[in-house]
Design a protein around this motif. Structure first.
Motif, mmCIF file in Angstrom:
data_model
loop_
_atom_site.group_PDB
_atom_site.id
_atom_site.type_symbol
_atom_site.label_atom_id
_atom_site.label_comp_id
_atom_site.label_asym_id
_atom_site.label_seq_id
_atom_site.Cartn_x
_atom_site.Cartn_y
_atom_site.Cartn_z
ATOM 1 N N GLU A 65 -100.020 -16.906 -24.684
ATOM 2 C CA GLU A 65 -100.537 -16.774 -26.052
ATOM 3 C C GLU A 65 -100.664 -15.299 -26.456
ATOM 4 O O GLU A 65 -100.446 -14.942 -27.612
ATOM 5 C CB GLU A 65 -101.899 -17.469 -26.181
ATOM 6 C CG GLU A 65 -101.774 -18.978 -26.310
ATOM 7 C CD GLU A 65 -103.134 -19.649 -26.511
ATOM 8 O OE1 GLU A 65 -103.248 -20.480 -27.428
ATOM 9 O OE2 GLU A 65 -104.077 -19.344 -25.745
ATOM 10 N N SER A 66 -101.026 -14.461 -25.495
ATOM 11 C CA SER A 66 -101.187 -13.042 -25.833
ATOM 12 C C SER A 66 -99.850 -12.311 -25.915
ATOM 13 O O SER A 66 -99.738 -11.270 -26.550
ATOM 14 C CB SER A 66 -102.128 -12.358 -24.838
ATOM 15 O OG SER A 66 -101.442 -12.110 -23.633
ATOM 16 N N GLU A 67 -98.828 -12.879 -25.268
ATOM 17 C CA GLU A 67 -97.515 -12.215 -25.262
ATOM 18 C C GLU A 67 -96.640 -12.642 -26.434
ATOM 19 O O GLU A 67 -95.825 -11.879 -26.932
ATOM 20 C CB GLU A 67 -96.760 -12.549 -23.964
ATOM 21 C CG GLU A 67 -97.422 -12.064 -22.686
ATOM 22 C CD GLU A 67 -97.278 -10.558 -22.488
ATOM 23 O OE1 GLU A 67 -96.305 -9.989 -23.023
ATOM 24 O OE2 GLU A 67 -98.151 -9.954 -21.818
ATOM 25 N N LEU A 68 -96.794 -13.910 -26.857
ATOM 26 C CA LEU A 68 -95.890 -14.473 -27.860
ATOM 27 C C LEU A 68 -96.590 -14.554 -29.213
ATOM 28 O O LEU A 68 -97.791 -14.329 -29.317
ATOM 29 C CB LEU A 68 -95.428 -15.865 -27.416
ATOM 30 C CG LEU A 68 -94.961 -15.968 -25.955
ATOM 31 C CD1 LEU A 68 -94.604 -17.401 -25.608
ATOM 32 C CD2 LEU A 68 -93.775 -15.036 -25.698
ATOM 33 N N SER A 69 -95.845 -14.899 -30.241
ATOM 34 C CA SER A 69 -96.479 -15.018 -31.553
ATOM 35 C C SER A 69 -95.714 -15.984 -32.458
ATOM 36 O O SER A 69 -94.592 -16.376 -32.156
ATOM 37 C CB SER A 69 -96.561 -13.641 -32.218
ATOM 38 O OG SER A 69 -95.241 -13.179 -32.439
ATOM 39 N N GLY A 70 -96.358 -16.354 -33.543
ATOM 40 C CA GLY A 70 -95.715 -17.151 -34.581
ATOM 41 C C GLY A 70 -95.315 -18.546 -34.137
ATOM 42 O O GLY A 70 -95.946 -19.146 -33.262
ATOM 43 N N ASP A 71 -94.258 -19.071 -34.759
ATOM 44 C CA ASP A 71 -93.798 -20.425 -34.464
ATOM 45 C C ASP A 71 -93.383 -20.570 -33.007
ATOM 46 O O ASP A 71 -93.550 -21.638 -32.409
ATOM 47 C CB ASP A 71 -92.590 -20.771 -35.351
ATOM 48 C CG ASP A 71 -92.995 -20.851 -36.812
ATOM 49 O OD1 ASP A 71 -94.117 -21.309 -37.082
ATOM 50 O OD2 ASP A 71 -92.184 -20.445 -37.667
ATOM 51 N N PHE A 72 -92.814 -19.504 -32.444
ATOM 52 C CA PHE A 72 -92.395 -19.568 -31.054
ATOM 53 C C PHE A 72 -93.611 -19.774 -30.138
ATOM 54 O O PHE A 72 -93.605 -20.641 -29.264
ATOM 55 C CB PHE A 72 -91.647 -18.275 -30.674
ATOM 56 C CG PHE A 72 -91.187 -18.233 -29.247
ATOM 57 C CD1 PHE A 72 -90.497 -19.301 -28.674
ATOM 58 C CD2 PHE A 72 -91.426 -17.112 -28.457
ATOM 59 C CE1 PHE A 72 -90.064 -19.255 -27.351
ATOM 60 C CE2 PHE A 72 -91.001 -17.060 -27.131
ATOM 61 C CZ PHE A 72 -90.321 -18.135 -26.580
ATOM 62 N N GLU A 73 -94.665 -19.012 -30.372
ATOM 63 C CA GLU A 73 -95.888 -19.165 -29.573
ATOM 64 C C GLU A 73 -96.419 -20.596 -29.680
ATOM 65 O O GLU A 73 -96.733 -21.223 -28.677
ATOM 66 C CB GLU A 73 -96.966 -18.189 -30.064
ATOM 67 C CG GLU A 73 -98.284 -18.341 -29.301
ATOM 68 C CD GLU A 73 -99.482 -17.826 -30.095
ATOM 69 O OE1 GLU A 73 -99.297 -16.929 -30.943
ATOM 70 O OE2 GLU A 73 -100.588 -18.338 -29.873
ATOM 71 N N ARG A 74 -96.500 -21.101 -30.915
ATOM 72 C CA ARG A 74 -97.059 -22.441 -31.095
ATOM 73 C C ARG A 74 -96.214 -23.496 -30.379
ATOM 74 O O ARG A 74 -96.734 -24.423 -29.774
ATOM 75 C CB ARG A 74 -97.189 -22.777 -32.582
ATOM 76 C CG ARG A 74 -98.560 -22.394 -33.149
ATOM 77 C CD ARG A 74 -98.765 -22.967 -34.544
ATOM 78 N NE ARG A 74 -97.784 -22.442 -35.481
ATOM 79 C CZ ARG A 74 -97.884 -21.248 -36.077
ATOM 80 N NH1 ARG A 74 -98.919 -20.476 -35.844
ATOM 81 N NH2 ARG A 74 -96.950 -20.829 -36.898
ATOM 82 N N ALA A 75 -94.890 -23.314 -30.436
ATOM 83 C CA ALA A 75 -94.000 -24.286 -29.791
ATOM 84 C C ALA A 75 -94.159 -24.236 -28.270
ATOM 85 O O ALA A 75 -94.254 -25.272 -27.611
ATOM 86 C CB ALA A 75 -92.551 -24.023 -30.201
ATOM 87 N N VAL A 76 -94.222 -23.021 -27.711
ATOM 88 C CA VAL A 76 -94.370 -22.890 -26.254
ATOM 89 C C VAL A 76 -95.725 -23.453 -25.820
ATOM 90 O O VAL A 76 -95.831 -24.165 -24.822
ATOM 91 C CB VAL A 76 -94.234 -21.413 -25.815
ATOM 92 C CG1 VAL A 76 -94.665 -21.236 -24.360
ATOM 93 C CG2 VAL A 76 -92.800 -20.943 -26.003
#
Lengths: 316, 316
Positions: A65-76
């Motif tokens: 969560e701290s590394e990713l963002s946006g739609d990609f974060e939510r999907a992962v």
């Protein structure tokens, strides 16, 4: 059938190490994250989380969560969760979204999962939110929609194959009478769709079509458009009657919209990738004459697009 | 605390052999049956059934049914079943009894068992009757009573100890408003009593008493006597609020009647003997100034009496 491609031999420890490496240093290696997590099933992802926690005393989900963002974060984030836990999160987000609750997601979860899966979701919901799913649904909805939704999330339907033909007959008539009189919210309608087994309901809906020359879903279009309860009832019946066809439509609508509906797109792909997304893809192609992957590739971008395409079965 | 006395060391095989012997030859040795089964807990009884089946290729329950009769047979049959299975049977008998269903038993089962126990009962119900508990309840009741009963049997309440004081406050007001206006069947009343955790409801009922100077159960007596829904609501609240006190009253009523109500008497003793019958006995003595055993001994006879007294903790 599922779409995700899982290698024969995987090591949770090696995966955890590779994910750690992908998260360290300047910038994140999203490609590596996708090429690992996008090719692991639920049990394997759980093992990776445990291995990661043991190796680094850190929660993998929090790190991502701290590394990713946006739609990609939510999907992962949605993907990495255990399916029952993920559904609890999806339901919770939908219930609390705004007033009114996004009841279609609640219906989808309660009617396309198996009775045992729904129980597991209710357990996961309690573990996370310290209250019951039906309690939250009841507190955030009202009127007839509430009656239907609470009954659907509380149901523990019989899961056997037995059909009572006489009952299918009489309840098809009850449904037809109520619909003809536009009493869509009749308590017997709610009782029937929320308590009978799915096999029994399919028999009832078939009987409805045989006896009355038109399907119940067609007949439900008799109501006023914009009637929330009626829309909820239609979604319920579509989810029970043909979940794959239902998800094809979720995908179609999420893409067709002016501005993609990333929530719907992510939800349908993430929740079905390990189950029946291959069949849904076929239905999509039949219905739209264009491969789902192609449309997703056109409508999304970056790591989010790469991740969805991986879940849709694209080889790296 | 439980009332039954269980020896330290027991052998399921020896018990099965002794039961076989008690059933063989001319006449049945009921004393032996009581002295074994009346002193074994649920897990031990299950082991005895398995051992009996293995040794003699015969179902112990079927054999006992053919050997015993009357109230004694029914009591032994209920006692020997696994608790979840027994509750499924009790619920089924109550639902199908006559029109209208004996909804007090359904309420008792859904509100005095733990959330996990209720789930086990719903599973057992499906295994036995090839349909869901809520489906049968819904099909055999109607109107407001149905709304309440279906919600109660479908609930999977949160079982934690957390209390939301603000919620207890606001929902005590909602309940008080509805009761003052005699809108006992208000959908919020049903929602609150059927979805909130028992701990939360206790807080709400306490708040009710603190804010309005009288208990909710007292207040519910404002309604018309003979109002089925109101009686069901009262039973619900009593079962949630103080199950032991509730069972004391079940026992009191089953004995007080002109002609003992053996169903109620057997049910209360059999279902609580392994749980809290000792406490219920104490409450009974406090309330009636006569020991429960004494009244049971006076009101029943024969092997039925001997069996109930054994379950009540009488030494052989």
């Amino acid at each position: 059938m599922a779409t995700i491609l899982v290698p024969d031999q995987v090591s949770a420890v090696e995966d955890a190490e590779a994910l750690r490496k992908a998260c360290q240093g300047w910038g994140t290696n999203e490609k590596a994250i996708i090429s690992i997590l996008g090719h692991r099933n639920a049990a394997q992802r759980m093992q990776i989380r445990l291995a990661y926690e043991q190796l680094y005393q850190e929660d993998l989900i929090k790190r991502l969560e701290s590394e990713l963002s946006g739609d990609f974060e939510r999907a992962v984030y949605r993907w990495i969760l255990d399916p029952a836990d993920r559904d609890a999160v999806l339901a919770h987000v939908a219930i609390r979204k705004t007033k009114p609750a996004d009841y279609h997601v609640v219906i989808e979860i309660s009617c396309t999962r198996s009775p045992e899966e729904l129980l597991a979701i209710r357990r996961a919901y309690q573990a996370r939110y310290k209250c019951s799913l039906e309690e939250d649904v009841a507190a955030h909805t009202s009127g007839d929609v509430r009656k239907l939704l609470v009954a659907l999330v509380s149901a523990f339907r019989y899961d056997g194959e037995e059909i009572n033909a006489r009952l299918a007959d009489s309840e098809a008539d009850i449904l037809h009478n109520a619909i003809t009189k536009k009493e869509f919210n009749h308590e017997d309608v709610i009782r029937i769709v929320s308590t009978r087994s799915k096999t029994q309901l399919m028999a009832t809906f078939n009987r409805y079509r045989d006896d009355h020359g038109t399907s119940i879903t067609k007949n439900l279009q008799l109501g006023e458009s914009g009637d929330q309860f009626l829309e909820a009832l239609r979604t319920t019946i579509r989810c029970i009657n043909d979940p794959k066809k239902y998800f094809e439509k979720v995908l179609r609508n999420s893409i067709k919209k002016f501005g993609t509906d990333e929530d719907g797109l992510t939800r349908a792909i993430v929740t079905r990738a390990e189950k029946d997304l291959k069949d849904i893809k076929e239905l999509y192609y039949q219905r739209n004459s264009v491969p789902l992957e192609q449309v997703v590739a056109k409508d999304t971008s970056g790591e989010y697009k790469a991740f969805l395409l991986t879940l849709l079965g694209k080889e790296d």
